[in-house]
Design a protein around this motif. Sequence first.
Motif, short mmCIF file in Angstrom:
data_model
loop_
_atom_site.label_atom_id
_atom_site.label_comp_id
_atom_site.label_asym_id
_atom_site.label_seq_id
_atom_site.Cartn_x
_atom_site.Cartn_y
_atom_site.Cartn_z
N GLU A 107 -6.68 9.86 -4.72
CA GLU A 107 -6.24 8.53 -5.14
C GLU A 107 -6.21 8.42 -6.65
OE1 GLU A 107 -7.68 5.11 -3.08
OE2 GLU A 107 -8.02 6.25 -1.24
N ALA A 108 -5.19 7.74 -7.17
CA ALA A 108 -5.14 7.43 -8.61
C ALA A 108 -4.25 6.22 -8.79
CB ALA A 108 -4.58 8.61 -9.40
N HIS A 109 -4.61 5.36 -9.71
CA HIS A 109 -3.86 4.14 -10.02
C HIS A 109 -3.52 3.35 -8.75
CE1 HIS A 109 -3.62 5.88 -13.95
NE2 HIS A 109 -2.79 6.83 -13.59
N GLY A 110 -4.42 3.34 -7.79
CA GLY A 110 -4.21 2.56 -6.57
C GLY A 110 -3.26 3.20 -5.57
N LEU A 111 -2.83 4.44 -5.84
CA LEU A 111 -1.93 5.12 -4.90
C LEU A 111 -2.66 6.24 -4.20
CD1 LEU A 111 1.22 5.83 -7.09
CD2 LEU A 111 0.79 3.87 -5.64
N LYS A 112 -2.21 6.55 -2.97
CA LYS A 112 -2.71 7.76 -2.31
C LYS A 112 -1.75 8.89 -2.66
CE LYS A 112 -5.30 5.72 1.35
NZ LYS A 112 -5.56 5.59 2.77
N MET A 149 1.45 14.46 -13.21
CA MET A 149 1.92 13.11 -13.51
C MET A 149 0.87 12.04 -13.25
SD MET A 149 5.93 12.80 -12.91
CE MET A 149 5.95 13.39 -11.29
N PHE A 150 -0.13 12.37 -12.41
CA PHE A 150 -1.18 11.39 -12.14
C PHE A 150 -2.55 11.84 -12.65
CE2 PHE A 150 2.19 9.86 -9.56
CZ PHE A 150 2.02 8.48 -9.56
N GLY A 151 -2.56 12.96 -13.34
CA GLY A 151 -3.82 13.43 -13.92
C GLY A 151 -4.90 13.71 -12.89
N VAL A 152 -4.49 14.19 -11.73
CA VAL A 152 -5.51 14.54 -10.71
C VAL A 152 -5.34 16.01 -10.36
CG1 VAL A 152 -5.88 12.31 -9.58
CG2 VAL A 152 -3.92 13.69 -8.93
N TYR A 154 4.34 2.01 2.37
CA TYR A 154 5.40 2.94 1.98
C TYR A 154 4.82 4.31 1.66
CZ TYR A 154 8.36 -1.16 1.20
OH TYR A 154 9.08 -2.31 1.36
N LEU A 155 5.49 5.32 2.16
CA LEU A 155 5.20 6.68 1.70
C LEU A 155 6.44 7.18 0.99
CD1 LEU A 155 3.42 9.21 1.58
CD2 LEU A 155 4.41 9.91 3.77
N VAL A 156 6.28 7.52 -0.29
CA VAL A 156 7.40 8.05 -1.06
C VAL A 156 7.31 9.58 -1.03
CG1 VAL A 156 8.48 8.15 -3.35
CG2 VAL A 156 7.41 6.01 -2.56
N LYS A 173 0.87 -1.18 0.00
CA LYS A 173 0.00 0.00 0.00
C LYS A 173 0.91 1.23 0.00
CE LYS A 173 -2.10 -2.02 3.34
NZ LYS A 173 -2.61 -2.55 4.48
N VAL A 174 0.76 2.05 -1.04
CA VAL A 174 1.76 3.10 -1.26
C VAL A 174 1.11 4.47 -1.38
CG1 VAL A 174 3.64 3.85 -2.78
CG2 VAL A 174 3.22 1.41 -2.46
N GLY A 175 1.79 5.45 -0.82
CA GLY A 175 1.39 6.85 -1.00
C GLY A 175 2.55 7.63 -1.58
N LEU A 176 2.23 8.71 -2.26
CA LEU A 176 3.27 9.57 -2.83
C LEU A 176 2.96 11.00 -2.40
CD1 LEU A 176 5.64 10.17 -4.82
CD2 LEU A 176 3.94 10.26 -6.64
#
Length: 345
Positions: free
Chosen positions: A163-168, A144-147, A207-209, A128-131
Motif C-alpha cells: 500500500e502507498a498513498h491510499g492505493l493497493k 513510481m510509488f517508492g515501494v 477500481y483495479l487499474v 477504493k483503488v488498486g493498481l
Amino acid sequence: MNPDFIREALRQVRYPGFSRDIISFGLVKDVKCEPGLVTVHIEIATRDEKVPQQIFQDCHAILDPLPDIGTVKIEIDVKDAPAAAATIGKSSIPGVKRIIAVASGKGGVGKSTVAANLAVALAATGAKVGLCDCDLYGPSVAQMFGVNERPMANEHDEIIPLEAHGLKLMSMGFLLEDRSPVIVRGPMATRYTQQFLRQVAWEDLDYLVLDLPPGTGDIQLTIVQTVTVDGVIIVTTPQEVALIDARKAVSMFAKVNVPITGLVENMAWFECDAGKKYYIFGKEGGVREAEHLNVPLLGQIPINVETRERGDSGAPIALAPPASNKVSAAFHEIAAKVRTKIPIV
Ligand code: ADP
C-alpha cells in the motif's frame, strides 16, 4: 482417432487476427470421436460474423485431410459479446468491482505514468483503488510509488498487495529476486501473467487499474481474456509513429469486445515559463485520432519536468493539489470522466 489427437491438430487454427490458437483460448468445448464421425463443439463470443466463418473453414482445412477421420462436423456456438465472460474462460477478480486497463501500442508514451496518476486521481474521488503493474519485462510501479518490499502471502497462498498513498499496489517487479529482466517468453509469460492476476488478495476494491505491457500481442490479449475488463484506456503521444500503434491497439481491443473507454494524449505540448506552448511531438494528433476512430478523448497531458520527477521519486503528480497544478488537474478531470463512464456498481 481420439479427442486428444484432434485437439492437438486444432492448435494450428488461430483466432482470426491473432497469433493465439483456439485451443489455448479455451474455445473448443468438446470433441467427440465416433466411428466415421468427429464432432467438434466450439463456443465463441463475438459480434463479427467473419470470425466464426473463418474458424469453421480453418478447422475443416486442418481436420478434413487427416487419414481415417471420416466425416468432420464443426459446430460453432456464437454468443453475443456481453455473454463472453463465461465462454472464453474469463473470470472476474474476487472483491474487485471494476477493472480498467491502461494500454498503449508502443512503449515510452507514458502509459505507466497515466495508469499511476489515474489510479491516484480515482482514489481522490473517494473510491477504493488498486493498481496492478502487469509488465513482466519492465515493471515500473515500484519506482513510481517508492515501494520495494517483497509482499507477504495470506493463508490462502494469495499475495497481499503493498500500500502507498491510499492505493493497493501489485507489480511483477515486487516478486523478482533482483532487477534483472524476466527472460520468460511466449506461453510461459502468458501463464505467469494469468497466475499473477488470479493470485492477488485485492479484497475490496471499487477500481483495479491494470497497467498493461506495451504493445498488442498475446500477453495483452491473455490479460483481457483472463479477467473481465470493463474498459481500456489507450495512451498515445501526438506523433504519427505512436498513433499508428494506438490505432492497432484500438482495433485489437475492439476485436475481442473490450470496450474502449477513450484515448489519452500524453506529451501533448511543453509549456515554457513564459506560457508559450511548444508542440514537440506534433499538435493534437491524439485529438484527431480519437475523432477518426470515433472514441472519446479523455484528456491531454503536457510534457512537464515535475511529472517526470515525481514519477521517479515515488509521489505521482496527481497527488499535488489540482487547484494549483495544471497537470494534476488534467489527471483529475480524466479520472472524473472515467468514473462517469465506468460507474461503481
Ligand atoms: P510507458 O509506460 O509508456 O513505457 P512511462 O510512463 O514509463 O511510459 O514513461 C516513460 C518516461 O517518460 C518516464 O521517464 C516518465 O517519467 C516520462 N513521462 C511520461 N509522461 C510524461 C509527461 N507527461 N511529462 C514528462 N515526462 C513524462
